[in-house]
Each structure stands twice: as structure tokens, then as C-alpha cells.
Design a protein around this motif. Structure first.
Motif, PDB file in Angstrom:
ATOM      1  N   ALA A   1      63.743  -8.417  19.224  1.00 27.30           N
ATOM      2  CA  ALA A   1      62.453  -8.570  18.355  1.00 27.30           C
ATOM      3  C   ALA A   1      61.841  -9.997  18.577  1.00 27.30           C
ATOM      4  N   SER A   2      60.439  -9.955  18.628  1.00 28.70           N
ATOM      5  CA  SER A   2      59.602 -11.294  19.185  1.00 28.70           C
ATOM      6  C   SER A   2      58.079 -11.024  18.417  1.00 28.70           C
ATOM      7  N   SER A   3      57.617 -12.245  18.556  1.00 26.54           N
ATOM      8  CA  SER A   3      56.129 -12.288  18.094  1.00 26.54           C
ATOM      9  C   SER A   3      55.634 -13.671  18.363  1.00 26.54           C
ATOM     10  N   PRO A   4      54.505 -13.839  18.749  1.00 19.17           N
ATOM     11  CA  PRO A   4      54.038 -15.089  18.850  1.00 19.17           C
ATOM     12  C   PRO A   4      53.551 -16.267  17.678  1.00 19.17           C
ATOM     13  N   TYR A   5      53.644 -15.459  16.510  1.00 27.04           N
ATOM     14  CA  TYR A   5      53.098 -16.232  15.367  1.00 27.04           C
ATOM     15  C   TYR A   5      54.300 -15.838  14.229  1.00 27.04           C
ATOM     16  N   LEU A   6      54.453 -16.820  13.296  1.00 28.30           N
ATOM     17  CA  LEU A   6      55.486 -16.745  12.254  1.00 28.30           C
ATOM     18  C   LEU A   6      54.759 -16.954  10.940  1.00 28.30           C
ATOM     19  N   PHE A   7      54.174 -16.147  10.100  1.00 25.37           N
ATOM     20  CA  PHE A   7      53.495 -16.197   8.718  1.00 25.37           C
ATOM     21  C   PHE A   7      52.293 -17.119   9.101  1.00 25.37           C
ATOM     22  N   GLY A   8      51.610 -16.631  10.019  1.00 28.07           N
ATOM     23  CA  GLY A   8      50.302 -17.272  10.462  1.00 28.07           C
ATOM     24  C   GLY A   8      50.525 -18.593  11.246  1.00 28.07           C
ATOM     25  N   ILE A   9      51.485 -19.022  11.596  1.00 23.53           N
ATOM     26  CA  ILE A   9      51.931 -20.300  12.391  1.00 23.53           C
ATOM     27  C   ILE A   9      52.112 -19.786  13.726  1.00 23.53           C
ATOM     28  N   PRO A  10      51.426 -20.666  14.585  1.00 21.08           N
ATOM     29  CA  PRO A  10      51.657 -20.560  16.085  1.00 21.08           C
ATOM     30  C   PRO A  10      53.093 -20.922  16.394  1.00 21.08           C
ATOM     31  N   LEU A  11      54.193 -20.353  15.566  1.00 18.29           N
ATOM     32  CA  LEU A  11      55.551 -20.521  16.114  1.00 18.29           C
ATOM     33  C   LEU A  11      56.187 -19.209  16.789  1.00 18.29           C
ATOM     34  N   GLY A  12      56.207 -19.094  17.947  1.00 22.06           N
ATOM     35  CA  GLY A  12      56.606 -17.880  18.570  1.00 22.06           C
ATOM     36  C   GLY A  12      58.268 -18.041  18.407  1.00 22.06           C
ATOM     37  N   TRP A  13      58.707 -16.663  18.367  1.00 23.99           N
ATOM     38  CA  TRP A  13      60.077 -16.619  17.988  1.00 23.99           C
ATOM     39  C   TRP A  13      60.547 -15.380  18.786  1.00 23.99           C
ATOM     40  N   ASN A  14      62.012 -15.317  19.222  1.00 28.02           N
ATOM     41  CA  ASN A  14      62.242 -14.075  19.912  1.00 28.02           C
ATOM     42  C   ASN A  14      63.898 -14.097  19.501  1.00 28.02           C
TER      43      ASN A  14
ATOM     44  N   LEU B   1      40.381  -1.161  15.894  1.00 25.34           N
ATOM     45  CA  LEU B   1      41.545  -1.651  15.378  1.00 25.34           C
ATOM     46  C   LEU B   1      42.096  -0.512  14.410  1.00 25.34           C
ATOM     47  N   GLU B   2      42.789   0.359  14.951  1.00 29.53           N
ATOM     48  CA  GLU B   2      43.587   1.366  13.836  1.00 29.53           C
ATOM     49  C   GLU B   2      44.684   0.944  13.505  1.00 29.53           C
ATOM     50  N   HIS B   3      45.540   0.309  13.902  1.00 31.16           N
ATOM     51  CA  HIS B   3      46.679  -0.212  13.534  1.00 31.16           C
ATOM     52  C   HIS B   3      47.174  -1.857  13.521  1.00 31.16           C
ATOM     53  N   THR B   4      46.279  -2.382  14.223  1.00 31.55           N
ATOM     54  CA  THR B   4      46.522  -3.831  14.650  1.00 31.55           C
ATOM     55  C   THR B   4      45.689  -4.532  13.437  1.00 31.55           C
ATOM     56  N   LYS B   5      46.122  -5.539  12.556  1.00 31.11           N
ATOM     57  CA  LYS B   5      45.440  -6.265  11.626  1.00 31.11           C
ATOM     58  C   LYS B   5      44.443  -7.152  12.265  1.00 31.11           C
ATOM     59  N   PRO B   6      43.068  -7.513  11.591  1.00 29.28           N
ATOM     60  CA  PRO B   6      42.159  -8.144  12.157  1.00 29.28           C
ATOM     61  C   PRO B   6      42.671  -9.367  12.499  1.00 29.28           C
ATOM     62  N   ARG B   7      43.499  -9.981  11.802  1.00 31.11           N
ATOM     63  CA  ARG B   7      43.734 -11.415  11.788  1.00 31.11           C
ATOM     64  C   ARG B   7      44.485 -11.806  13.133  1.00 31.11           C
ATOM     65  N   VAL B   8      45.112 -10.587  13.795  1.00 31.94           N
ATOM     66  CA  VAL B   8      45.874 -10.776  15.103  1.00 31.94           C
ATOM     67  C   VAL B   8      44.699 -10.970  16.127  1.00 31.94           C
ATOM     68  N   VAL B   9      43.685 -10.531  16.003  1.00 35.49           N
ATOM     69  CA  VAL B   9      42.644 -10.616  17.038  1.00 35.49           C
ATOM     70  C   VAL B   9      41.859 -11.934  16.507  1.00 35.49           C
ATOM     71  N   TRP B  10      41.642 -12.335  15.167  1.00 37.61           N
ATOM     72  CA  TRP B  10      40.882 -13.554  14.858  1.00 37.61           C
ATOM     73  C   TRP B  10      41.409 -14.912  15.537  1.00 37.61           C
ATOM     74  N   ARG B  11      42.992 -14.831  15.351  1.00 32.60           N
ATOM     75  CA  ARG B  11      43.573 -16.030  15.688  1.00 32.60           C
ATOM     76  C   ARG B  11      43.252 -16.342  17.337  1.00 32.60           C
ATOM     77  N   GLU B  12      42.998 -15.267  18.364  1.00 33.48           N
ATOM     78  CA  GLU B  12      42.968 -15.515  19.678  1.00 33.48           C
ATOM     79  C   GLU B  12      41.513 -15.837  20.095  1.00 33.48           C
ATOM     80  N   LEU B  13      40.327 -15.943  19.054  1.00 32.05           N
ATOM     81  CA  LEU B  13      38.666 -16.132  19.425  1.00 32.05           C
ATOM     82  C   LEU B  13      38.677 -17.550  19.411  1.00 32.05           C
ATOM     83  N   THR B  14      37.737 -17.930  20.154  1.00 36.02           N
ATOM     84  CA  THR B  14      36.996 -19.203  20.197  1.00 36.02           C
ATOM     85  C   THR B  14      35.757 -19.016  19.518  1.00 36.02           C
ATOM     86  N   HIS B  15      35.005 -17.735  20.017  1.00 36.12           N
ATOM     87  CA  HIS B  15      33.803 -17.647  19.225  1.00 36.12           C
ATOM     88  C   HIS B  15      33.787 -17.656  17.759  1.00 36.12           C
ATOM     89  N   LYS B  16      32.810 -18.383  16.924  1.00 36.43           N
ATOM     90  CA  LYS B  16      32.762 -18.255  15.740  1.00 36.43           C
ATOM     91  C   LYS B  16      31.227 -18.179  15.047  1.00 36.43           C
TER      92      LYS B  16
END
Length: 433
Positions: A168-181, A41-56
Motif C-alpha cells: 500500500a502506498s500514497s504520496p500524501y498522508l492526510f493532505g501532508i506531502p508525506l509519501g508512505w509505502n 473526475l468520476e472516482h478521484t477526489k478533486p483535492r488530489v488534482v488541486w495539490r498538483e496544480l501551480t495555476h491559481k
């Protein structure tokens, strides 16, 4: 939306096929996860990966769980390669007493290029091939925000039909699963199908709130201004979606269903005032390398619909047996049906060229298109057209796929070649303007 990056794969040194990889014998089902780490992860924030994981942490490792995690990470369109490795620690008696080991689970990723200055092109049923320039950032601030600017002009004739766009688009807004385009487009062209000067401005916001897994509420707000027409045409829509696909990009199994209701216009002498009912259904199933897909798009528009918002059929984004739509293929309501068989000739592979990381895959396709387009009442047999087609799809980052296809309809009596970007289930939703 983006183009000009595809030919690189021909001369690239391909890496191992990007299928499910677990790089250690210690990653066995049931192993207790003591910690989770990331590498690459050179440019991507870790939380972007964390929110897609099921393993805990504290849970148990499962290869089946990782397989579903990997598909979600691939859908981010940020990584060319994804795999896990495990490091075992703890006492040496674990294996003697058949006690599950404790592991550090490491996710290894290779990031796709972020900035893409490139030639740009797209093909539409109305304007045909358009060429231009584009600049995109696929991962703004490392937050999985995609931003793009485009300029395109039709080539026949050059500089007569022009389009300027910002997305411009993203699947999250301020950490909430609210995708926007967000879509901001300026169009300046002559629409020779519907015979009006399309000098227009469009500002649109689409929202997708995934309130529970597989279920979303949808919202839409649009401001559209036609300089050579009714002026302002507002739109407001609500809907819901049910999504049980294994992956949004290059789906292999699962179903998707969406239902929307949108009000367009405010009436008036030159304006519009209608409601659009949209139903979008898709189903996929795989056996080995064969992927079968069946899709249906239905849009009904009761009310006052003017000619500049009529649907048109013909081309790679609607009905592939008719390569050039004309005034005889216009209608207020539409139904598009498709049955497609894909053969995965080359699974997705990661590669690098001049330090640029990307991936590619190749699929052969064959299918059947059905088009129903009508103005009033219920459609009849005269409103129906059908065609068969076949071709080659190249799966790549950012664009999903580039499609080279040849369609044949008995009504035209000759094959028609066409090409397009993105999946048809996406592009067939854009043809109203």
C-alpha cells in the motif's frame, strides 16, 4: 508488481498521442484565470488534482506551467489523458485594446481503470520467472492510495518457492506531502544462491517527506523475521533526496540523488550487525526523441554481514550480461553503473478497450551495464564485469514499463535474453532479499 494487462494495447483503438494539448485558442499566455474546473473526475477526489496544480484563481495562464502540471498529474498514474480548455468571458473590448482576456480554465482527464484482478508475474535474479494472481486498486477511496495483494510461485519447479505480499502506498498522508509505502511479505523458498531456507516475514514502512519542492527527508523502519536463521532482524534508516527530474515516471530530463544510512540487526551468535551506506545518483537529458540516462547505485556495508544478506548480480535487475546469477556473484558491497540511450518510437497514447481506459508507449533501448561486487577492502579489476544490451520497452499504467532486453558480456561469450517490469533503477534496489 502487476502484470497481465499489457497485451490489450495491440487490439485497442488508440486515441490522439498524449502530448501537451490545449484545446482552445483562448488558452493564451497571460490570460487571467477567473475560475478553475475539472471534467472527468468520476472516482478521484478533486483535492488530489488541486495539490498538483501551480495555476491559481486570480493568476495568469501559462502553457509552460501547464506542461509541468501535466507531468506531475501523469506521475499519479491515475489518468490516461490530460488536457485543458479555456472559456473566455468579460467585455468585448479586450481584444481591441490588447487587454488579456479572463478565462475559466478547465482540466479534462480520463481516469485509468481502478480495480485490476489479473494474472501476476515478476522476474527476479534469484527465482527467475514467478507466476501467480494479483488484485489491485490503484485509487482507494479516490485519494490516490494504491493497494495490492499478490501470490506468486516460481515455475522451476512449480510451488517450491512461494511469495505472498501486500503493498500500500500514497504520496500524501492526510493532505501532508508525506509519501508512505507499506510492504508486508511472506516468503517461503530455498535460496540456492546463498544456500539457506528463506522462510521469512517482512513488514516495512518507508516515508518520504517533501518539506520543500525538490528536497525530501527519508525514513525507514523494517521488522524482518527469519525462521531458519537469526530470528528478528530490525532495520532503521534515515536519508535525504534531491529530485529535479521532470517526471518520476519515464523521466526525460533532470537529476536525482539519494543518500541513506541504515542500521541492520542487533548482533548475536547467528545475527547481523552492520550499517549500510547507500548512494543513488541518476541524470537524464533529451534531444528530440533521444533520451540519455546515466545512473549509479553504490551500497557499502561495514560490519557483520551474514550470507543471507549478501548481494548477488546477474539478470534483468542488476547485470544484464549474466542471465543466471550463481554463487560466484555474491558480495557484501556493490556498485552498479549504467549508461542507457532510449529512442521514443511511439509516444504515450491513451486508449480504451471494453470500457477500460489505459495508455501505452514504445521505446527502443541500448546501453551498457557495469557490475562491481566485493567482500572486503577496496574493489579491484577482478571484481568488475561489463555488458552491452539492447531491447524494447513498453510503457504502461501501474507497472511503469515492461522491459524485453538482450545482453552480451565478453565473459559469458553469448547473448542472454531477459525481461522485467518497472524501471531498473527501481528493481535493482530490491535484490538484497
Amino acid at each position: 508488481m502487476l502484470a497481465g494487462v499489457v497485451s490489450a494495447f495491440v487490439s485497442a483503438n488508440a486515441a490522439e498521442s498524449d502530448s501537451l494539448r490545449v484545446d482552445s485558442d483562448q488558452c493564451s499566455d497571460g490570460a487571467k484565470i477567473e475560475s478553475i474546473e475539472f471534467e472527468g473526475l468520476e472516482h478521484t477526489k478533486p483535492r488530489v488534482v488541486w495539490r498538483e496544480l501551480t495555476h491559481k484563481v486570480g493568476g495568469e495562464f501559462s502553457q509552460k506551467t501547464f506542461e509541468s502540471e501535466k507531468l506531475r498529474l501523469q506521475d499519479l498514474d491515475l489518468f490516461t489523458d490530460i488536457y485543458v480548455s479555456c472559456k473566455t468571458f468579460g467585455d468585448s473590448l479586450s481584444s481591441l485594446v490588447s487587454r488579456p482576456s479572463s478565462i475559466t480554465l478547465t482540466y479534462h482527464v480520463k481516469e485509468i481503470f481502478r480495480w485490476i484482478p489479473s494474472p501476476d508475474s515478476k522476474t527476479t535474479d534469484r527465482d527467475g520467472l514467478m507466476l501467480g494472481l494479483a488484485l489491485a486498486n490503484l485509487n482507494v477511496l479516490g485519494e490516490d492510495i494504491r493497494a495490492e495483494v499478490h501470490y506468486r510461485t516460481a515455475i522451476d519447479p512449480f510451488f517450491e518457492n512461494n511469495e505472498y505480499a501486500f503493498y500500500a502506498s500514497s504520496p500524501y498522508l492526510f493532505g501532508i506531502p508525506l509519501g508512505w509505502n507499506i510492504d508486508f511479505t511472506r516468503t517461503d523458498s530455498w535460496d540456492d544462491l546463498r544456500e539457506f531456507k528463506d522462510a521469512s516475514w517482512l513488514l516495512s514502512l518507508d516515508l518520504n517527506w517533501k518539506f520543500v519542492p525538490h528536497y525530501s527527508l527519508l525514513g525507514k523502519l523494517t521488522y524482518r523475521y527469519l525462521e531458519k536463521g537469526p530470528g528478528v532482524l530490525p532495520e532503521f534508516g534515515l536519508g535525504f533526496a534531491v529530485d529535479y527530474r521532470d517526471s518520476e515516471l519515464d523521466t526525460r530530463k533532470g537529476i536525482y540523488f539519494e543518500s541513506d544510512v541504515t542500521h541492520v540487526g542487533v548482533g548475536g551468535k547467528r545475527g547481523e550487525n552492520f550499517v549500510e551506506f547507500l548512494e543513488d545518483a541518476r541524470a537524464y537529458y533529451s534531444i528530440g526523441r533521444f533520451v540519455t540516462g546515466a545512473t549509479a547505485l553504490v551500497r557499502l556495508r561495514p560490519g557483520d554481514v551474514k550470507r543471507y544478506d549478501y548481494f548477488y548480480h546477474g539478470g534483468t535487475n542488476s547485470f544484464r550480461g549474466l542471465n543466471s546469477p550463481d554463487a560466484d556473484h555474491l558480495g557484501v558491497h556493490e556498485m552498479l553503473l549504467n549508461l542507457e540511450e532510449r529512442f521514443v518510437l511511439l509516444e504515450r497514447r491513451s486508449a480504451s478497450l471494453w470500457g477500460i481506459n489505459f495508455f501505452y508507449g514504445i521505446q527502443l533501448v541500448a546501453g551498457f551495464d557495469a557490475s562491481v561486487l566485493w567482500d572486503k577492502g577496496a574493489p579491484g579489476w577482478k571484481n568488475y564485469e561489463g555488458a552491452v544490451y539492447g531491447g524494447l520497452h513498453i510503457v504502461i499504467p501501474a507497472l511503469d514499463r515492461i522491459r524485453f532486453e538482450v545482453g552480451y558480456s565478453p565473459d559469458t561469450g553469448k547473448p542472454k535474453f531477459s525481461w522485467g517490469i518497472l524501471g531498473k533503477t527501481t528493481t535493482q534496489r530490491w535484490r538484497s532479499r
